[in-house]
Design a protein around this motif. Structure first.
Motif, mmCIF file in Angstrom:
data_model
loop_
_atom_site.group_PDB
_atom_site.id
_atom_site.type_symbol
_atom_site.label_atom_id
_atom_site.label_comp_id
_atom_site.label_asym_id
_atom_site.label_seq_id
_atom_site.Cartn_x
_atom_site.Cartn_y
_atom_site.Cartn_z
ATOM 1 N N LEU A 238 12.747 16.644 -0.229
ATOM 2 C CA LEU A 238 14.245 16.485 -0.695
ATOM 3 C C LEU A 238 15.190 16.752 0.048
ATOM 4 N N ASP A 242 17.992 14.531 1.645
ATOM 5 C CA ASP A 242 19.521 14.817 1.239
ATOM 6 C C ASP A 242 20.160 14.968 2.660
ATOM 7 N N THR A 247 17.906 9.201 -0.637
ATOM 8 C CA THR A 247 17.252 9.559 -2.140
ATOM 9 C C THR A 247 15.688 9.054 -1.851
#
Ligand code: UT7
Length: 332
Positions: A238, A242, A247
């Motif tokens: 993630l 990011d 995503t």
């Protein structure tokens, strides 16, 4: 820092030794079963190097394939980074220097990088900086492991997990928007005790006792490593997404470190990815440590499963403890 150039994979290759060791073969060595290994790890078989093979031999074969794929001469390479936990020599010279000589890469600097099974992503991240800033144009990044030679073949908890193999890429300049987009590296040294090779270094030099007590082989607390892996695989992924402004929905293919199918499944669930987007080959190769990701990438590329521009997410964890994740847009 502004990037002068985009860097990406322009050549890729891999090599695994010929000999295959199946779970049924292991049943004859230790008290285990194909059923236990398959359900607990997802592994069915792994490749094992010949007695005469060292990490640099596998690395050089994979590297030659990557150079050929890039239509490049070894003399064009300016830097060789070898990620390995099972180097030719303990502690020097670097395996990367042996590879440099094998290839005749006479214009290349060379060093090893030790970041456990996260080593390939760490090494790619380092190489990426040299290309982005313009210092080098072509870098060979290799991950090569002969885990079988640092395995305690009496320890059923570890000997069923690992395999041997190597993967290599040539990293070079690519058109803007393609290649490496982001990477995220992390570590937690307090967990070093959960996965280590206790002797042979300056902490515990080799003695007759260290050899007798098999302290030159992998020692692991599987449960602790498992917990760490489940936590960091999702988190690191993630973070890298990011940083790239992406995503999980943007990911076309996720290549997680192939350590245990249950760890891969946990990461897949955390990222809410469908199974078709997750590449798994642990059943055929076991855990080849730092080499799992480039071997998987090479398979995908040669299966024609990667299209130029595809968003690829790579994530790994390993001894250190370390973790790492990278996003890239396929550039070949
Ligand atoms: O690249 C990083 C490298 N390391 C890892 O990724 C390791 C991460 N950890 C793991 O993958 C898992 O912890 C293992 C696969 C190592 C072990 O799986 P587990 O579900 O955590 O099993 P466990 O350690 O809880 O052991 C369960 C049982 C134990 O027996 P008891 O105490 O319940 O009677 C073990 O002794 O399974 C036994 N066991 C085995 N049985 C048959 C452990 N290894 C084996 C084996 N065959 N090979």
């Amino acid at each position: 820092m502004s990037n002068l150039f985009s860097s990406g994979i322009i050549g890729i290759g891999s090599y695994v030794p010929e000999r295959v060791l199946t779970n049924h073969d292991l049943e004859k060595l230790v008290d285990t079963s194909d059923e236990w290994i398959t359900t607990r790890t997802g592994i069915k078989e792994r490749h094992i190097a010949a007695d005469t093979e060292a990490a640099s031999d596998l690395a050089s074969l994979a590297a030659r394939r990557a150079l050929e794929d890039a239509s490049m001469d070894p003399k064009d390479i300016e830097l060789i980074i070898v990620a390995t936990n099972s180097p030719d020599y303990m502690n020097f010279p670097a395996t990367a220097c042996v590879v440099q000589d094998n290839l005749g890469a006479v214009n290349a600097a060379a060093f090893d990088l030790e970041a456990g099974c996260s080593g390939f992503i760490y090494a790619l991240t380092v190489a990426d900086q040299f290309i982005k800033t313009g210092m080098y144009k072509n870098i060979l990044v290799v991950a090569s492991e002969i885990m079988s030679k640092i395995t305690n073949w009496d320890d059923r908890e570890t000997c069923v997990l690992f395999g041997d193999g190597a993967g290599a890429v040539v990293l070079g300049r690519v058109e803007e928007g393609l290649g490496i987009i982001s990477s995220f590296l992390g570590s937690d040294g307090s967990g070093g005790k959960y996965l280590l090779l206790p002797a042979g270094g300056s902490r515990k030099p080799a003695t007759i006792d260290t050899v007798k007590n098999k302290l030159h082989t992998i020692h692991m607390d599987g449960k602790e490593v498992f917990k760490f892996a489940v936590k960091v695989m999702g988190e690191a992924s993630l973070k890298a997404l990011d940083i790239a402004g992406l995503t999980p929905e943007d990911v076309d293919i996720f290549i997680p470190h192939q350590a245990n199918i249950r760890i891969i499944d946990a990461a897949m669930r955390r990222l809410n990815l469908s199974r078709e987007k997750v590449y798994v080959n642990i059943d055929r190769f076991g855990n080849t440590s730092s080499a799992t990701i480039p071997i998987a990438l090479d398979e995908l590329y040669h299966n024609s499963s990667l299209k130029k521009g595809d968003c690829v997410l790579l994530t790994a964890f390993g001894t250190g403890l370390t973790y790492a994740s990278m996003t890239l847009r396929w550039s070949k």
